[in-house]
Structures are given as structure tokens and as C-alpha cells.
Design a protein around this motif. Sequence first.
Motif, PDB file in Angstrom:
ATOM      1  N   VAL A   1       0.812  -1.224   0.000  1.00  0.00           N
ATOM      2  CA  VAL A   1       0.000   0.000   0.000  1.00  0.00           C
ATOM      3  C   VAL A   1       0.843   1.271   0.000  1.00  0.00           C
ATOM      4  N   ASN A   2       2.128   1.162   0.283  1.00  0.00           N
ATOM      5  CA  ASN A   2       2.947   2.367   0.387  1.00  0.00           C
ATOM      6  C   ASN A   2       4.098   2.423  -0.598  1.00  0.00           C
ATOM      7  N   LYS A   3       4.149   1.483  -1.565  1.00  0.00           N
ATOM      8  CA  LYS A   3       5.266   1.481  -2.495  1.00  0.00           C
ATOM      9  C   LYS A   3       4.771   1.289  -3.917  1.00  0.00           C
ATOM     10  N   LEU A   4       5.234   2.173  -4.796  1.00  0.00           N
ATOM     11  CA  LEU A   4       4.876   2.120  -6.201  1.00  0.00           C
ATOM     12  C   LEU A   4       6.148   1.991  -7.025  1.00  0.00           C
ATOM     13  N   LEU A   5       6.193   0.968  -7.877  1.00  0.00           N
ATOM     14  CA  LEU A   5       7.361   0.731  -8.725  1.00  0.00           C
ATOM     15  C   LEU A   5       7.124   1.297 -10.116  1.00  0.00           C
TER      16      LEU A   5
END
Length: 268
Positions: free
Chosen positions: A209-213
Motif C-alpha cells: 500500500v505504500n510502495k509504487l514501482l
Amino acid sequence: MVICREHNGAFVMVKQHDHGRLAGELAERFRSQQVPEPAQRGEVLRAVANHDRGWIDLDETPFWNDAEGAPYTFIDFPVVPKLTFYHKGLDEIEADTPYGALLCSLHFDRLIEVSGEDSPELTRYREREEQRRARIRRDLEQTDPIGESELYYDCRLLQFCDDLSLYMALNEPGSPKSEEHPWWKDGFSGSEDFGFTDGRRITAEWQGVNKLLLDPFPFTEAVSVTLVLRRVPKAEVEAKGIARAYSDTPEMKYRIVVSGGRNTNNQP
């Protein structure tokens, strides 16, 4: 109007100007070889951060769309008032940075063209904006001639940062790729024009929920940003109406770290 989606019995709502400011934070961190020319960097960054400032007052109180059974959004808001607020925002931006207003006017014109909408009001709006852009170009040519390649890439920067900020707002953080909003199923349109992508579109994928690649990675290093939103329960809307329910719902802040994808390095 607000950016809005539905999730778990609630309307998830993001103010347009909050989304714009997030886009501005992203633009500040963009790869050094792709940022605007030093002489106009400040103007471009202010334009990206303020491109939706025309909606500031309107987003304080959402409007209900009876036909859809949901709040009006920037997508389905009626054309005539939408164009009025586009114009208002562009006037305010031009008062601060004419070059920024040129970028934002071109940006909105592209959005209208992509939407396929057509009406006499849209025609009149586009004619007025053509006049604005011509006037700005004439004025700038007298003191600071516009480089067309720089203008092109500045427009791409605005487009990408706008899209990435919208991606965060319109996709539930942590949702799988299969549930991604359809606008970005094939990656971010226009991002293939950045030199570091080698002709590939940048794609995104949540890792929790807190990391976007992102791949290819467009920033100088991993970026931490905050998405401000409200989760307005539908039951509260039914009981109180959209304006009161929205006002009574506190803002929530989501920290999102944007980093390089599995096959990329976080360094340029």
C-alpha cells in the motif's frame, strides 16, 4: 471537480489542487537531463503544481450527480462550468508565469482533443485559448524566444507528472495490476518520448500500500510523496447529503514511496 472513485462502500475523493501540488513535487525530482532549461525551470515547476488551481474554490463543496448516483468528478462535470474554471485557472497562472500558462493551455487542449468531446462552447473555448497562446508567444519572443524542443519536453513533463499523480488517486494503493485503472494499462502515454526510456512507455505497479514501482525509473532517486484524500462513507452521504458528509469526513494522508521497478536501478 474532485477526483473520485469508489472503494469498499465509500467515495474516495481527492481535491484537484492537492493532486496538482503532488504532480509539482514529482516534477521537482525528475531526472536532471530531462528537466526544463534553468532559465524557465521555476516557471515550469509552478505551472505543474498549479495546473488545476482553477478548481480550488469549487472543490470545497462537491456536487451530486443524480444520473450517476455519485459525486460529480472532473470527468463528468458539465462542460460549460468546467470550461469556465479552466479559463479562471489559466488566467491566474498567466498572471504568475506566462510560459506556465502556455504549457497548461496546451495541456488542457490535448485533454479536450483526447476526450473527443465537441460542442459550440468547446469550440469557443479553444478559439480563446489559441488567442491566449498566440499572444503569449508574441510577448515572449520579444524578450525570451521559445525553443520548440524545450516546449515539447516541458509539455511532456507536465503530462507525465499529471498522469502519475492521477494514477495514485484513481488506483487503490496496493491493488494488483489486474485491477489497474484502464487509462494506464499500456503505461503512461507520452513517456516514451523521454530520452532515458529508449522508446518504452513508463509503467507502474503497486508493491504493497505504500510502495509504487516505475519502469523505466524517471527520477533522480526514490521519491516519497503524500497523497491527501477523504474516504466518504456512502451511508453518510445518504444520511446527510454529499456536502455535509464530505465536510464531516477528515482528510487522510497516505505516504507513497516511488522507486525503480524490478529490472531498473533507482539511479539515473
